[in-house]
Design a protein around this motif. Structure first.
Motif, PDB file in Angstrom:
ATOM      1  N   LEU A   1       2.836   6.369  -7.087  1.00 15.35           N
ATOM      2  CA  LEU A   1       1.870   7.318  -7.645  1.00 15.35           C
ATOM      3  C   LEU A   1       2.330   8.755  -7.430  1.00 15.35           C
ATOM      4  O   LEU A   1       2.119   9.617  -8.295  1.00 15.35           O
ATOM      5  CB  LEU A   1       0.501   7.094  -7.013  1.00 15.35           C
ATOM      6  N   ALA A   2       2.962   9.026  -6.303  1.00 15.95           N
ATOM      7  CA  ALA A   2       3.463  10.379  -6.052  1.00 15.95           C
ATOM      8  C   ALA A   2       4.506  10.772  -7.081  1.00 15.95           C
ATOM      9  O   ALA A   2       4.549  11.926  -7.546  1.00 15.95           O
ATOM     10  CB  ALA A   2       4.042  10.470  -4.644  1.00 15.95           C
ATOM     11  N   ARG A   3       5.351   9.829  -7.461  1.00 16.44           N
ATOM     12  CA  ARG A   3       6.371  10.124  -8.473  1.00 16.44           C
ATOM     13  C   ARG A   3       5.746  10.273  -9.858  1.00 16.44           C
ATOM     14  O   ARG A   3       6.147  11.138 -10.638  1.00 16.44           O
ATOM     15  CB  ARG A   3       7.447   9.036  -8.453  1.00 16.44           C
ATOM     16  N   ILE A   4       4.780   9.458 -10.169  1.00 16.47           N
ATOM     17  CA  ILE A   4       4.124   9.557 -11.476  1.00 16.47           C
ATOM     18  C   ILE A   4       3.406  10.890 -11.631  1.00 16.47           C
ATOM     19  O   ILE A   4       3.431  11.512 -12.698  1.00 16.47           O
ATOM     20  CB  ILE A   4       3.146   8.383 -11.674  1.00 16.47           C
ATOM     21  N   HIS A   5       2.787  11.363 -10.558  1.00 15.90           N
ATOM     22  CA  HIS A   5       1.975  12.580 -10.626  1.00 15.90           C
ATOM     23  C   HIS A   5       2.734  13.841 -10.234  1.00 15.90           C
ATOM     24  O   HIS A   5       2.167  14.931 -10.264  1.00 15.90           O
ATOM     25  CB  HIS A   5       0.729  12.422  -9.755  1.00 15.90           C
ATOM     26  N   GLY A   6       3.997  13.697  -9.840  1.00 19.80           N
ATOM     27  CA  GLY A   6       4.783  14.877  -9.513  1.00 19.80           C
ATOM     28  C   GLY A   6       4.594  15.378  -8.104  1.00 19.80           C
ATOM     29  O   GLY A   6       4.790  16.574  -7.835  1.00 19.80           O
ATOM     30  N   GLY A   7       4.227  14.507  -7.190  1.00 18.09           N
ATOM     31  CA  GLY A   7       4.076  14.897  -5.787  1.00 18.09           C
ATOM     32  C   GLY A   7       2.873  14.239  -5.160  1.00 18.09           C
ATOM     33  O   GLY A   7       1.850  14.021  -5.821  1.00 18.09           O
TER      34      GLY A   7
ATOM     35  N   VAL B   1       0.848  -1.197   0.000  1.00 19.54           N
ATOM     36  CA  VAL B   1       0.000   0.000   0.000  1.00 19.54           C
ATOM     37  C   VAL B   1       0.882   1.246   0.000  1.00 19.54           C
ATOM     38  O   VAL B   1       0.677   2.178  -0.796  1.00 19.54           O
ATOM     39  CB  VAL B   1      -0.934  -0.015   1.223  1.00 19.54           C
ATOM     40  N   ASP B   2       1.865   1.283   0.892  1.00 22.12           N
ATOM     41  CA  ASP B   2       2.766   2.442   0.954  1.00 22.12           C
ATOM     42  C   ASP B   2       3.613   2.550  -0.310  1.00 22.12           C
ATOM     43  O   ASP B   2       3.879   3.657  -0.799  1.00 22.12           O
ATOM     44  CB  ASP B   2       3.688   2.327   2.167  1.00 22.12           C
ATOM     45  N   LEU B   3       4.059   1.403  -0.825  1.00 24.28           N
ATOM     46  CA  LEU B   3       4.873   1.425  -2.043  1.00 24.28           C
ATOM     47  C   LEU B   3       4.070   1.977  -3.207  1.00 24.28           C
ATOM     48  O   LEU B   3       4.584   2.779  -4.002  1.00 24.28           O
ATOM     49  CB  LEU B   3       5.374   0.016  -2.359  1.00 24.28           C
TER      50      LEU B   3
ATOM     51  N   ASP C   1      13.202   4.584  -9.072  1.00 19.01           N
ATOM     52  CA  ASP C   1      13.545   5.760  -8.275  1.00 19.01           C
ATOM     53  C   ASP C   1      13.264   5.525  -6.796  1.00 19.01           C
ATOM     54  O   ASP C   1      14.070   5.879  -5.925  1.00 19.01           O
ATOM     55  CB  ASP C   1      12.759   6.968  -8.782  1.00 19.01           C
ATOM     56  N   VAL C   2      12.120   4.905  -6.500  1.00 15.47           N
ATOM     57  CA  VAL C   2      11.738   4.656  -5.114  1.00 15.47           C
ATOM     58  C   VAL C   2      12.735   3.743  -4.422  1.00 15.47           C
ATOM     59  O   VAL C   2      13.140   3.986  -3.274  1.00 15.47           O
ATOM     60  CB  VAL C   2      10.319   4.048  -5.049  1.00 15.47           C
ATOM     61  N   PHE C   3      13.165   2.673  -5.097  1.00 14.16           N
ATOM     62  CA  PHE C   3      14.022   1.678  -4.459  1.00 14.16           C
ATOM     63  C   PHE C   3      15.363   2.251  -3.994  1.00 14.16           C
ATOM     64  O   PHE C   3      15.992   1.692  -3.101  1.00 14.16           O
ATOM     65  CB  PHE C   3      14.263   0.495  -5.401  1.00 14.16           C
ATOM     66  N   GLY C   4      15.790   3.343  -4.570  1.00 16.64           N
ATOM     67  CA  GLY C   4      17.046   3.952  -4.150  1.00 16.64           C
ATOM     68  C   GLY C   4      16.872   5.092  -3.174  1.00 16.64           C
ATOM     69  O   GLY C   4      17.845   5.789  -2.869  1.00 16.64           O
ATOM     70  N   SER C   5      15.679   5.274  -2.652  1.00 17.67           N
ATOM     71  CA  SER C   5      15.390   6.461  -1.844  1.00 17.67           C
ATOM     72  C   SER C   5      15.400   6.177  -0.350  1.00 17.67           C
ATOM     73  O   SER C   5      15.179   5.049   0.095  1.00 17.67           O
ATOM     74  CB  SER C   5      14.011   7.014  -2.226  1.00 17.67           C
ATOM     75  N   PRO C   6      15.630   7.212   0.471  1.00 23.50           N
ATOM     76  CA  PRO C   6      15.504   7.059   1.926  1.00 23.50           C
ATOM     77  C   PRO C   6      14.094   6.663   2.343  1.00 23.50           C
ATOM     78  O   PRO C   6      13.914   5.975   3.352  1.00 23.50           O
ATOM     79  CB  PRO C   6      15.871   8.449   2.456  1.00 23.50           C
TER      80      PRO C   6
ATOM     81  N   VAL D   1       5.248   3.077 -14.094  1.00 22.45           N
ATOM     82  CA  VAL D   1       5.352   2.432 -12.788  1.00 22.45           C
ATOM     83  C   VAL D   1       6.769   1.900 -12.575  1.00 22.45           C
ATOM     84  O   VAL D   1       7.360   2.064 -11.502  1.00 22.45           O
ATOM     85  CB  VAL D   1       4.310   1.307 -12.656  1.00 22.45           C
ATOM     86  N   ASP D   2       7.332   1.253 -13.596  1.00 16.78           N
ATOM     87  CA  ASP D   2       8.694   0.712 -13.470  1.00 16.78           C
ATOM     88  C   ASP D   2       9.714   1.820 -13.235  1.00 16.78           C
ATOM     89  O   ASP D   2      10.636   1.675 -12.414  1.00 16.78           O
ATOM     90  CB  ASP D   2       9.063  -0.072 -14.735  1.00 16.78           C
TER      91      ASP D   2
END
Length: 255
Positions: free
Chosen positions: A43-49, A36-38, A216-221, A210-211
């Motif tokens: 979606l935040a990255r796809i939509h720009g925030g 759910v969090d992932l 991008d997400v996998f490398g983030s804090p 999505v990919d």
């Protein structure tokens, strides 16, 4: 932007009983969990925030209904613990892997030398992994049920069932809160496979987005914090921790 992710809202399929990936600890259906969090980070990255993401409608699915609901357009994607298989890829699309897993068997009591009566989801990858193992170390008869919740209930309440087969993480989660001293996990691990977000084949542009967002997400804090929350910390609403270290065990797929 993608038609399926704009407009009045985004319909995402989540399961109720698959902690820590997706579960609803309250009577109403308000899912929380790793997947759910992932999905929210993606979606935040796809939509720009995060503040620009359209409203999300959480649609309850099970392992037997998720594909039909996606195919019928009742959900835009499914985010949970769906194993990437060749058979599913013939009909649907997957994101890049979001988690790597194997299957385990929980045993209750001491059934003695007779064959184990094992419950699991009918047609699941857990069933396939069990049946593909040439020598699991025991004889067995498999009983198939339609959902992970039904498998758990049968295992805990049915005296005719000795064991339960399921994804290792989900199995640990489902049994961790049960006060049964006679339940133990067998040493054997079955199979090894990846989970992914499930999408329609025709939504190729969405899958690519999505990919890209997942990479991008996998490398983030944020992602490191997500892992700590759902695999090392106490699970909200459940009162226990899995006390796992996915980094050391390579649960998180890098492929």
């Amino acid at each position: 932007m993608f038609a399926s992710l704009t407009g009045a809202g985004i319909r995402i399929g989540f399961q109720r009983n698959t902690p820590p990936f997706s579960y609803s600890p309250t009577a109403g259906f308000r899912p929380i969990g790793y997947s759910v969090d992932l999905a929210g980070l993606v979606l935040a990255r796809i939509h720009g925030g995060a503040d620009r993401v359209p409203p999300i409608e959480a649609v309850e699915v099970t392992s037997t209904t998720r594909e039909g609901l996606l195919d019928a357009g009742r959900i835009d994607l499914e985010c949970g613990s769906t194993t990437i298989t060749d058979e599913r890829r013939r009909r649907f699309a997957f994101s890049r892997p979001i988690f790597r897993t194997s299957h385990r068997i929980a045993l209750k009591g001491d059934p003695g030398p007779r064959d184990l009566r094992v419950v699991g989801i009918q047609g699941s990858t857990s069933q396939a992994a069990l049946e593909a193992e040439p020598d699991p170390g025991f004889g067995y008869a498999f009983t198939g049920v339609p959902s992970i919740g039904a498998a758990r209930d049968a295992f805990l309440a049915d005296d005719g069932i000795d064991a339960m087969v399921a994804d290792e993480v989900i199995l640990r989660s489902l049994l961790a809160g049960e006060a049964r001293a006679d339940v133990r996990m067998l040493d054997v691990r079955l199979g090894g496979e990846d989970y992914g977000f499930l999408l329609r084949k025709e939504d190729g542009e969405l899958r690519r987005a999505v990919d890209e967002a997942l990479s991008d997400v996998f490398g983030s804090p944020e992602y490191r914090a997500l892992i700590a929350t759902w695999f090392a910390g106490e699970l909200p609403g459940l009162g226990f921790s899995l006390e796992m270290d996915p980094g050391d065990r390579s649960f998180v797929s890098e492929s």
